[in-house]
Scaffold this active site. Structure first.
Site, short mmCIF file in Angstrom:
data_model
loop_
_atom_site.label_atom_id
_atom_site.label_comp_id
_atom_site.label_asym_id
_atom_site.label_seq_id
_atom_site.Cartn_x
_atom_site.Cartn_y
_atom_site.Cartn_z
N GLU A 85 75.45 11.35 67.50
CA GLU A 85 74.60 12.37 68.02
C GLU A 85 73.75 13.09 66.47
O GLU A 85 73.68 14.14 65.64
CB GLU A 85 75.68 13.73 68.21
N HIS B 295 70.93 16.97 76.74
CA HIS B 295 71.75 16.55 77.56
C HIS B 295 71.85 16.33 79.07
O HIS B 295 72.83 16.88 79.42
CB HIS B 295 73.82 16.82 76.88
N HIS C 3 83.67 12.27 68.14
CA HIS C 3 84.05 13.01 69.44
C HIS C 3 83.82 11.49 69.86
O HIS C 3 82.63 11.01 70.41
CB HIS C 3 83.63 14.21 69.97
N HIS D 36 77.10 21.49 68.26
CA HIS D 36 76.89 22.13 69.53
C HIS D 36 77.97 22.13 70.45
O HIS D 36 77.18 22.16 72.06
CB HIS D 36 75.70 22.15 69.91
#
Ligand code: FE2
Lengths: 284, 129
Positions: free
Chosen positions: A240, A59, A193, A12
């Site tokens: 995540e 976030h 990431h 996302h």
């Protein structure tokens, strides 16, 4: 009764939302990313569910450090796209499904998962970017969405095992709902990431693809992977990916049904700092 | 008993755990305030005065003024919160992430296009590359 027809998994990345909003999807940098979702948009039109149960993380948008719920289910009638500092994304508001959400909350809490119930929450790129990737740029999202937010910001985040078991409880809750609804469950975030520190930019293509393989074939074993493996191999923000195990745990095979069919699989590096992974699994 | 931290041997990485969160509470909440347009405007008009409204340490304030994100993180900042400073400055997430690596913006962007930073040699502190 309600039934889960499919699960969708996708990164996302906020920059993907920005690329859509700023009409950059045709640029060479972005073309391969959006190409990976062409099938998915057609698929979603053909397989449009009545409700999407969308697992994502906030976030530092709706939840600051004042309040950090590990698992939060949205039971509101609607949710506004958040201003994350760049201004709100120009996307439709998200319509909820309070009755099904309330049913799931009651069932899952009685199954020993202590959810936080949220009746007011702005939704950030974690929720709106998957919708954009799967639906394009419609005037309204194709169906109601139940947002389910997982803390992956402050460590410790829930374990893969906990997420997988929670997914099973959510699956059971949905299947016990008394209305004939079709429901999709989406798991979002990842893949590898790292956004912070001198190691920022870490990508691990082999690890990501092994994760996809195992998510399809043996999610039970995958759910036992410890946090440190995610951090070390897929970067600090790669953690995540535990959210994908919630969606996977809700699929029929985990409850004794047939194995799901892989309708689509896609992987691409990079989108900004991140590896993009995407999978669609259909229940038999 | 101290917290179990199996992640302390990952190079170039700070895990935002309860200890970091406690140190960084006001720093991160200051960042959060930048989600409101009027606060962004006030911060831009006089950064020092705006920071002085927050019970942050002098080191934290200086790290913000310097836009030294690695320093902010070592003082309890979390990247998702710090990203609000970048948004205020009109910086992308890639520019912010790259600024912590010692690479130029172009070098970092090229590294990502070429598949990103390899995990090889980057799993353990002191590991041979
Ligand atoms: Fe995310």
């Amino acid at each position: 009764m309600a039934r889960i027809t499919a699960s969708v998994y996708t990164s996302h990345v906020p920059a993907i939302g920005a690329a859509i909003d700023m009409k950059k999807t045709g640029e060479d940098y972005w073309k391969p990313v959006f190409k990976g979702y062409e099938f998915s948009k057609e698929w979603l039109k053909a397989e449009k569910p009545d409700v999407i149960f969308l697992v994502f993380n906030d976030h530092a948008t709706a939840f600051s450090l004042d309040l950090i719920p590990t698992f939060a289910i949205g039971t509101a009638a609607e949710y506004t796209p958040a201003d994350e500092g760049w201004g709100p994304r120009p996307v439709p508001k998200v319509i909820g499904h309070p009755r099904l959400a309330g049913h799931i909350a009651q069932s899952v809490i009685q199954d020993d998962f202590d959810l936080t119930i949220v009746n007011k929450m702005d939704v950030d790129h974690g929720l709106t970017v998957p919708l954009s990737l799967m639906c394009g740029e419609p005037q309204a999202w194709p169906c109601p969405v139940i947002p389910f937010a997982v803390n992956v910001v402050q460590y410790p985040v829930p374990s893969g095992r906990r997420c997988y078991m929670l997914g099973q409880a959510i699956g059971k809750a949905i299947r016990s709902y008394d209305e004939d609804l079709t429901v999709q469950i989406w798991g979002t975030g990842g893949m590898s990431h790292q956004l912070q520190g001198p190691r920022a930019g870490l990508i691990n293509r082999e690890w990501d693809n092994a994760f996809l393989d195992q998510l399809i074939a043996d999610p039970d074993a995958l759910s036992k992977k410890p946090h440190i493996d995610y951090v070390r191999e897929a970067g600090s923000e790669g953690i995540e990916l535990v959210m994908w195990l919630i969606a996977r745990g809700a699929m029929s095979d985990v409850a004794g049904g047939a194995k799901p069919k892989v309708a689509h699989r896609f992987y691409h590096v990079p989108a900004s700092n991140t590896a993009v992974g995407h999978l669609i699994l259909e229940n038999a | 008993m101290p917290l179990d931290k199996p992640y302390k041997d990952v190079p170039g990485t700070t895990i935002f755990d309860a200890d970091m969160s406690r140190q960084g509470y006001h720093l991160n909440q200051f960042c959060m305030s930048l989600m409101k347009a009027e606060n962004r405007a006030r911060f831009k008009a006089d950064e020092r005065a705006y920071l002085d409204e927050w019970p942050m340490s002098e080191e934290q304030k200086q790290a913000v003024l310097d836009r030294d994100l690695n320093r902010c993180i070592s003082l309890g900042g979390n990247i998702y919160f710090l990203a609000k400073i970048g948004a205020t400055d009109g910086k992308s997430f890639q520019q912010m992430a790259g600024s912590m690596t010692g690479m130029t913006e172009e070098e970092y962007r090229n590294m990502m296009i070429n598949g990103g930073r390899s995990a090889e040699g980057n799993r353990y502190i002191g590991e041979k590359k």
